[in-house]
Write a protein that holds these residues in place. Structure first.
Motif, mmCIF file in Angstrom:
data_model
loop_
_atom_site.group_PDB
_atom_site.id
_atom_site.type_symbol
_atom_site.label_atom_id
_atom_site.label_comp_id
_atom_site.label_asym_id
_atom_site.label_seq_id
_atom_site.Cartn_x
_atom_site.Cartn_y
_atom_site.Cartn_z
ATOM 1 N N PHE A 35 51.707 55.237 -22.695
ATOM 2 C CA PHE A 35 50.411 54.599 -22.455
ATOM 3 C C PHE A 35 49.275 55.609 -22.579
ATOM 4 N N ALA A 36 49.561 56.888 -22.339
ATOM 5 C CA ALA A 36 48.547 57.940 -22.443
ATOM 6 C C ALA A 36 48.129 58.169 -23.895
ATOM 7 N N TYR A 37 48.854 57.615 -24.836
ATOM 8 C CA TYR A 37 48.532 57.755 -26.249
ATOM 9 C C TYR A 37 47.331 56.896 -26.646
ATOM 10 N N ASP A 38 47.066 55.837 -25.882
ATOM 11 C CA ASP A 38 46.027 54.864 -26.213
ATOM 12 C C ASP A 38 44.734 55.177 -25.454
ATOM 13 N N PRO A 39 43.666 55.532 -26.164
ATOM 14 C CA PRO A 39 42.406 55.861 -25.487
ATOM 15 C C PRO A 39 41.871 54.754 -24.581
ATOM 16 N N SER A 40 42.238 53.506 -24.829
ATOM 17 C CA SER A 40 41.759 52.429 -23.957
ATOM 18 C C SER A 40 42.382 52.497 -22.564
ATOM 19 N N ASN A 41 43.412 53.338 -22.407
ATOM 20 C CA ASN A 41 44.043 53.503 -21.090
ATOM 21 C C ASN A 41 43.526 54.721 -20.329
ATOM 22 N N TYR A 42 42.753 55.591 -20.964
ATOM 23 C CA TYR A 42 42.345 56.850 -20.340
ATOM 24 C C TYR A 42 41.676 56.657 -18.986
ATOM 25 N N GLU A 43 40.709 55.769 -18.932
ATOM 26 C CA GLU A 43 39.977 55.570 -17.675
ATOM 27 C C GLU A 43 40.921 55.093 -16.573
ATOM 28 N N TYR A 44 41.805 54.161 -16.903
ATOM 29 C CA TYR A 44 42.763 53.652 -15.912
ATOM 30 C C TYR A 44 43.692 54.765 -15.436
ATOM 31 N N LEU A 45 44.168 55.563 -16.367
ATOM 32 C CA LEU A 45 45.091 56.642 -16.006
ATOM 33 C C LEU A 45 44.398 57.687 -15.129
ATOM 34 N N ARG A 46 43.115 57.942 -15.401
ATOM 35 C CA ARG A 46 42.362 58.847 -14.510
ATOM 36 C C ARG A 46 42.213 58.223 -13.133
ATOM 37 N N LEU A 48 44.081 56.168 -11.650
ATOM 38 C CA LEU A 48 45.381 56.138 -10.959
ATOM 39 C C LEU A 48 45.953 57.540 -10.733
ATOM 40 N N GLN A 49 45.192 58.566 -11.086
ATOM 41 C CA GLN A 49 45.560 59.974 -10.896
ATOM 42 C C GLN A 49 46.848 60.355 -11.630
ATOM 43 N N VAL A 50 47.024 59.766 -12.803
ATOM 44 C CA VAL A 50 48.216 60.050 -13.600
ATOM 45 C C VAL A 50 48.164 61.474 -14.164
ATOM 46 N N LEU A 51 46.968 61.996 -14.414
ATOM 47 C CA LEU A 51 46.887 63.391 -14.875
ATOM 48 C C LEU A 51 47.484 64.322 -13.834
ATOM 49 N N ASP A 52 47.184 64.077 -12.558
ATOM 50 C CA ASP A 52 47.773 64.885 -11.485
ATOM 51 C C ASP A 52 49.288 64.710 -11.432
ATOM 52 N N LEU A 53 49.736 63.486 -11.630
ATOM 53 C CA LEU A 53 51.180 63.218 -11.640
ATOM 54 C C LEU A 53 51.845 64.017 -12.757
ATOM 55 N N PHE A 54 51.276 63.976 -13.956
ATOM 56 C CA PHE A 54 51.832 64.743 -15.073
ATOM 57 C C PHE A 54 51.822 66.245 -14.761
ATOM 58 N N LEU A 55 50.705 66.743 -14.251
ATOM 59 C CA LEU A 55 50.631 68.176 -13.920
ATOM 60 C C LEU A 55 51.664 68.552 -12.858
ATOM 61 N N ASP A 56 51.840 67.702 -11.853
ATOM 62 C CA ASP A 56 52.829 67.972 -10.804
ATOM 63 C C ASP A 56 54.250 68.010 -11.360
ATOM 64 N N MET A 57 54.543 67.180 -12.339
ATOM 65 C CA MET A 57 55.891 67.098 -12.897
ATOM 66 C C MET A 57 56.251 68.304 -13.753
ATOM 67 N N LEU A 58 55.271 69.093 -14.163
ATOM 68 C CA LEU A 58 55.562 70.253 -15.009
ATOM 69 C C LEU A 58 56.394 71.312 -14.301
ATOM 70 N N THR A 59 56.432 71.272 -12.994
ATOM 71 C CA THR A 59 57.198 72.277 -12.237
ATOM 72 C C THR A 59 58.532 71.735 -11.728
ATOM 73 N N GLU A 60 58.889 70.549 -12.150
ATOM 74 C CA GLU A 60 60.155 69.952 -11.720
ATOM 75 C C GLU A 60 61.343 70.660 -12.373
ATOM 76 N N ASP A 61 62.499 70.582 -11.731
ATOM 77 C CA ASP A 61 63.729 71.134 -12.301
ATOM 78 C C ASP A 61 64.311 70.220 -13.382
ATOM 79 N N ASN A 62 63.982 68.940 -13.323
ATOM 80 C CA ASN A 62 64.490 67.961 -14.276
ATOM 81 C C ASN A 62 63.732 68.109 -15.601
ATOM 82 N N GLU A 63 64.421 68.610 -16.629
ATOM 83 C CA GLU A 63 63.793 68.870 -17.932
ATOM 84 C C GLU A 63 63.249 67.605 -18.586
ATOM 85 N N THR A 64 63.868 66.468 -18.320
ATOM 86 C CA THR A 64 63.385 65.218 -18.913
ATOM 87 C C THR A 64 62.037 64.837 -18.324
#
Length: 182
Positions: A35-46, A48-64
């Motif tokens: 969904f982050a691929y579609d610019p019409s979703n950017y405002e919604y994703l911001r 919903l704090q999805v950018l923070d969710l993505f940033l938080d997941m970068l330090t996870e042990d789960n590679e997927t």
């Protein structure tokens, strides 16, 4: 119709937060990255704090989870508001750390994201010496995708003196970064 989109994205975020299933978390994060691929979703994703969710997941042990989070950030960071948010949230460092992933998709997304995040103000951080050293190593990879992307990074985002300094360094700070598996 638009409200339905926000509600659907909210349901995905909520599912990610409440589920205990690793598979479900992976699937939801993959959906959010798509969904982050579609610019019409950017405002919604911001919102919903999805950018923070993505940033938080970068330090996870789960590679997927890391792979999907990195892919989501890569999709979002072409937008100026999202780019500024990632930079101000100190997102460059965890993105650089993803260069050491053994997952090819994670590494490719990390390199691409660093390209998209490079501005006159962020250049010193996105093209620091360890990053340039890493790109030099990647440019020698047998993996064509990675070597081409790293070569473009070196050519378009780094100055010739930066590249030369990295080539001549006696203390190799990127030596321990493994190449991703093919």
């Amino acid at each position: 119709m638009e409200l339905g989109r926000l509600e659907y994205l909210q349901a995905l975020v909520t599912e990610f937060q409440v589920t205990e299933s690793t598979e479900a978390k992976e699937q939801v994060l993959a959906n959010l990255a798509n969904f982050a691929y579609d610019p019409s979703n950017y405002e919604y994703l911001r919102q919903l704090q999805v950018l923070d969710l993505f940033l938080d997941m970068l330090t996870e042990d789960n590679e997927t989870l890391v792979e999907f989070a990195m892919g989501g950030l890569c999709n979002l960071c072409l937008d100026k508001t999202n780019k500024e948010y990632i930079l101000e949230a100190n997102g460059v460092e965890p993105i650089i750390n993803c260069l050491s992933s053994s997952n090819e998709e994670t590494v490719v997304s990390a390199v691409t994201t660093l390209m998209f995040l490079t501005t006159p103000r962020s250049r010193a951080q996105t093209t620091g010496l360890p990053v340039v050293e890493c790109m030099l190593r990647f440019s020698l990879s047998a993996n064509t995708r990675l070597s081409n992307l790293a070569s473009i990074f070196l050519q378009d985002y780094c100055s010739p003196p930066q590249v030369e300094e990295a080539r001549n360094l006696r203390r190799h700070t990127a030596v321990g970064i493994p190449l991703p598996k093919d």
